[in-house]
Design a protein around this motif. Structure first.
Motif, PDB file in Angstrom:
ATOM      1  N   TRP A 124       0.811  -1.217   0.000  1.00  0.00           N
ATOM      2  CA  TRP A 124       0.000   0.000   0.000  1.00  0.00           C
ATOM      3  C   TRP A 124       0.839   1.259   0.000  1.00  0.00           C
ATOM      4  O   TRP A 124       0.501   2.235  -0.641  1.00  0.00           O
ATOM      5  CB  TRP A 124      -0.896   0.033   1.246  1.00  0.00           C
ATOM      6  CG  TRP A 124      -1.994  -0.982   1.220  1.00  0.00           C
ATOM      7  CD1 TRP A 124      -2.367  -1.760   0.168  1.00  0.00           C
ATOM      8  CD2 TRP A 124      -2.856  -1.340   2.296  1.00  0.00           C
ATOM      9  NE1 TRP A 124      -3.396  -2.576   0.517  1.00  0.00           N
ATOM     10  CE2 TRP A 124      -3.727  -2.338   1.825  1.00  0.00           C
ATOM     11  CE3 TRP A 124      -2.971  -0.915   3.619  1.00  0.00           C
ATOM     12  CZ2 TRP A 124      -4.699  -2.915   2.626  1.00  0.00           C
ATOM     13  CZ3 TRP A 124      -3.943  -1.482   4.407  1.00  0.00           C
ATOM     14  CH2 TRP A 124      -4.812  -2.477   3.919  1.00  0.00           C
ATOM     15  N   LEU A 125       1.905   1.234   0.785  1.00  0.00           N
ATOM     16  CA  LEU A 125       2.662   2.462   0.999  1.00  0.00           C
ATOM     17  C   LEU A 125       4.136   2.225   0.689  1.00  0.00           C
ATOM     18  O   LEU A 125       4.654   1.132   0.917  1.00  0.00           O
ATOM     19  CB  LEU A 125       2.524   2.917   2.454  1.00  0.00           C
ATOM     20  CG  LEU A 125       1.123   3.356   2.881  1.00  0.00           C
ATOM     21  CD1 LEU A 125       1.021   3.457   4.385  1.00  0.00           C
ATOM     22  CD2 LEU A 125       0.764   4.677   2.242  1.00  0.00           C
ATOM     23  N   PRO A 126       4.818   3.274   0.189  1.00  0.00           N
ATOM     24  CA  PRO A 126       6.250   3.143  -0.068  1.00  0.00           C
ATOM     25  C   PRO A 126       7.021   3.104   1.256  1.00  0.00           C
ATOM     26  O   PRO A 126       6.540   3.589   2.270  1.00  0.00           O
ATOM     27  CB  PRO A 126       6.583   4.412  -0.843  1.00  0.00           C
ATOM     28  CG  PRO A 126       5.528   5.392  -0.440  1.00  0.00           C
ATOM     29  CD  PRO A 126       4.296   4.586  -0.159  1.00  0.00           C
ATOM     30  N   SER A 127       8.193   2.521   1.233  1.00  0.00           N
ATOM     31  CA  SER A 127       8.923   2.331   2.485  1.00  0.00           C
ATOM     32  C   SER A 127      10.121   3.241   2.631  1.00  0.00           C
ATOM     33  O   SER A 127      10.661   3.371   3.717  1.00  0.00           O
ATOM     34  CB  SER A 127       9.379   0.879   2.595  1.00  0.00           C
ATOM     35  OG  SER A 127      10.321   0.625   1.578  1.00  0.00           O
ATOM     36  N   THR A 128      10.567   3.880   1.562  1.00  0.00           N
ATOM     37  CA  THR A 128      11.769   4.713   1.707  1.00  0.00           C
ATOM     38  C   THR A 128      11.606   6.059   1.003  1.00  0.00           C
ATOM     39  O   THR A 128      10.820   6.195   0.064  1.00  0.00           O
ATOM     40  CB  THR A 128      13.009   4.036   1.093  1.00  0.00           C
ATOM     41  OG1 THR A 128      12.699   3.715  -0.262  1.00  0.00           O
ATOM     42  CG2 THR A 128      13.408   2.793   1.836  1.00  0.00           C
ATOM     43  N   GLY A 129      12.347   7.042   1.525  1.00  0.00           N
ATOM     44  CA  GLY A 129      12.426   8.337   0.858  1.00  0.00           C
ATOM     45  C   GLY A 129      11.282   9.271   1.202  1.00  0.00           C
ATOM     46  O   GLY A 129      10.389   8.937   1.987  1.00  0.00           O
TER      47      GLY A 129
END
Lengths: 325, 331
Positions: free
Chosen positions: A160-165
């Motif tokens: 669902w959601l990005p993990s970095t940056g």
């Protein structure tokens, strides 16, 4: 009031000097930064050149003296690694960290206060007990582990959601901000929640305790005897009273949010000051470490000042400087 | 004097259902209150007088609740009403003043906020009109420069002034009845006298009826028209205040009056009531005062009824002090 602020600033200057001494000599003991620059093909002359270039050939007290005389003029030294002013590097990363910390603070308030209020008003129900059990978990699970689990669940398994940056940022007054774009918000969600978890638990417990205590106060009973509606009693009479300790504690905890963001930023590769600090420590980049800590002390002082002022606004019995009537 | 009845309480029972058992804090209390009348509700701590007051306001919190009985305000039954119906009543037709004026006003809200909200909770009027009424109410209870005081916070008032503000708040919507729970106990004597005087005037002028809960017999003697003495959740004696204080029927009332210093001669020991009040969890089946009563005998194992012993006066006793010379009693 102004005397009060002045005294505070003076105290904080002393704290900053003491801290600078500790960190400066402490890092010196840990290791020689020169070894970070040495490559196998360097000879002794090259190494000495590097040492001289960094100013590390001088005795440590002389280095400290140079640092202090520069610091008074606002120059906290140049990063060994980047070759840029350390303060500039930190200020450049600071908006990202502050954004993360503010997002976490907002979550702590928006999630913590309603849940705590509910748990305080209906303490015997299953939902209240679930909330309280959850808050114990929030307190006791280590941030880094929860962070990794969140990445695993929301980024890897569910996707669902990005993990970095930081995602897309928008530039406002020269600051890059994530929360103004949808992509930025999606990037902000996981790290902010991770950082906020501890504070949410704290706010829940504070709010619940305050609610439980205040509900038995005469002024609440008197408010009921006036025939006020329950929303009015809870929303005005109760909330205004329990906000006093919540604001105090949250203000003090805001500093620790920034400090804890070191862990969260590392896990989520959030390009803030915390990540910069961790890298600097690994590379013994002393100017950055010292500059970071000076910055943090300064932030703490400012935050405490703001809390004191906020406190006096919330609680009419506290008026800084003026003695009331 | 025949007065129009405002409040009629009959056989009111308020019990607290605790883990240790059922505490019968109020157990069959009946009285009535006429327009402009001040009823003194007297008793020691734990006798149920405060719970009686809260029952009248519908403010009994779990584990307590009104188990049975009736409270009729102007002929309307209040017991069994839903909470919202109670709310519209509270502060409008029946108001309350609390014991500790330092605690009753919300410390973080200004006086005007706390007064205006009390009016607007019951009436759809503008903030300005409500403020004007708040100003008048403050002036009525003798607060100087009410305009400035409206904008002040509670901590800027003295104890006596705060209690005046609380009384002003209670008066805002011109209620028919005010329940005053030991409102002068926390104040010093001169302030107490001023407040008593003003309350008395208010009742006489406006026809406001008042229930004055206290353990101070001197206050009751000076203020109330009638007095009801409570013991272990029941009224043990009631009647016109002078008659009861001069010649009490019930041994408990007798003991209470005997233990007031001003009723004794200097150098003499104060009489005291032996023993202590029974636990409300384990009340004896008969007269709850029997264990401490010098007149108790076998008959007292049965609960005496509240019987009228002279016109307008009743006591709950098998062996009342019927006359100063009488030594025995009607069994």
């Amino acid at each position: 009031m102004s005397v009060f602020i002045l005294r505070r600033l003076l105290q904080s200057a002393l704290v900053m000097v003491a801290m600078a001494v500790l960190v400066f000599f402490g890092v010196h003991l840990v290791g020689d930064p020169v070894y970070m620059f040495i490559t196998p093909d360097m000879d002794q002359a090259d190494i000495e050149n590097v040492t001289r270039a960094l100013g590390l050939d001088r005795p440590i007290w002389e280095q400290f003296w140079i640092f202090m005389t520069n610091a008074v003029r606002g120059n906290l030294g140049q990063s060994f690694i980047f070759g840029e002013p350390a303060l500039g590097l930190i200020l450049q990363r600071m908006p990202a960290t502050l954004e993360l910390a503010f997002a976490a603070l907002l979550m702590a308030v928006v999630i913590g206060i309603p849940l705590g209020l509910y748990a305080g008003l209906y303490p015997d129900g299953i939902p209240a007990k679930t909330i309280m059990a959850g808050s114990i978990l929030g307190f006791s699970l280590p941030t880094f582990w929860v962070g990794i689990m969140m990445i695993m669940i929301f980024a890897v398994i569910l996707g669902w959601l990005p993990s970095t940056g930081r995602g897309d940022t928008v530039e406002v007054f020269g600051l890059h901000l994530s929360f103004l774009t949808l992509d930025g918000l999606r990037h902000l969600a996981l790290p902010a929640l991770n950082l906020a978890l501890l504070k949410i638990s704290l706010v829940i417990r504070l709010t619940r305790a305050g609610t439980r205590e205040a509900m038995f106060q005469d002024y609440i009973k008197f408010a009921r005897a006036k025939g006020l509606s329950r929303p009015r009693i809870v929303g005005v009479h109760l909330l205004k009273n329990i906000l006093i300790p919540v604001v105090t504690v949250l203000g003090l905890e805001f500093g620790s949010l920034i400090a804890f963001s070191v862990v969260t930023e590392t896990i989520f590769a959030w390009p803030g000051m915390g990540k910069l600090l961790i890298e600097a420590i690994q590379q013994l980049d002393r100017p950055i470490i010292v500059a970071y800590l000076v910055m943090i002390v300064f932030l703490f002082v400012v935050i405490n000042l703001v809390v004191d002022i906020l406190y006096s606004i919330l609680d009419p019995r506290v008026r800084l400087g003026d003695r009331g009537q | 004097m025949i007065r129009e009845t405002v409040l009629e309480v009959s056989d009111l029972k308020t019990h607290f259902f605790t883990k240790a058992g059922v505490a019968k804090a109020v157990d069959g209390v009946s009285f009535s209150l006429g327009r402009g009348e001040v009823l003194g509700l007297v008793g020691e701590s734990g006798s149920g007088k405060t719970v009686t007051g809260f029952s009248l306001m519908g403010l009994v919190d779990p584990p307590g609740r009104i188990v049975s009985g009736s409270i009729r305000l102007g002929g309307e039954e209040l017991v069994g009403r839903p909470e919202e119906a109670w709310r519209t009543l509270r502060g409008r037709r029946i108001a309350m003043i609390f014991q500790d004026p330092m605690m009753t006003l919300n410390p973080v809200l200004r006086i005007d906020t706390q007064m205006i909200e009390a009016i607007r909770a019951h009436e759809d009027i503008s903030r300005e009109a409500a403020r004007e009424r708040a100003r008048e109410a403050l002036a009525r209870v003798g607060i100087p420069s009410p305009d400035e005081r409206l904008a002040a916070y509670p901590h800027q008032f003295s104890g006596g002034m705060r209690q005046r503000v609380a009384i002003a708040i209670a008066l805002l919507n011109e209620p028919e009845v005010i329940v005053a729970d030991e409102p002068t106990t926390a104040l010093d004597v001169t302030i107490q006298a001023q407040i008593l005087y003003e309350v008395q005037k208010l009742c006489a002028d406006t026809g406001l009826a008042m229930i004055w809960i206290t353990h101070d017999l001197a206050v009751v003697g000076g203020l109330a028209d009638r007095v009801a003495v409570m013991y272990a959740g029941r009224i043990v004696e009631q009647g016109p205040v002078d008659a009861v204080l001069d010649a009490p029927f019930h041994p408990y009332t007798h003991g209470l009056i005997g233990s007031v210093p001003s009723h004794n001669r200097r150098g003499h020991r104060l009489t005291q009531i032996p023993g202590m009040a029974p636990s409300l969890l384990h009340l004896p089946p008969g007269c709850s005062f029997a264990a401490r009563c010098p007149r108790a005998d076998a008959a007292c194992n049965e609960m005496p009824a509240l019987t009228e012993l002279s016109p307008g006066r009743g006591a709950r006793c098998h062996h009342p002090h019927l006359a100063e010379t009488a030594t025995g009693g009607a069994a």
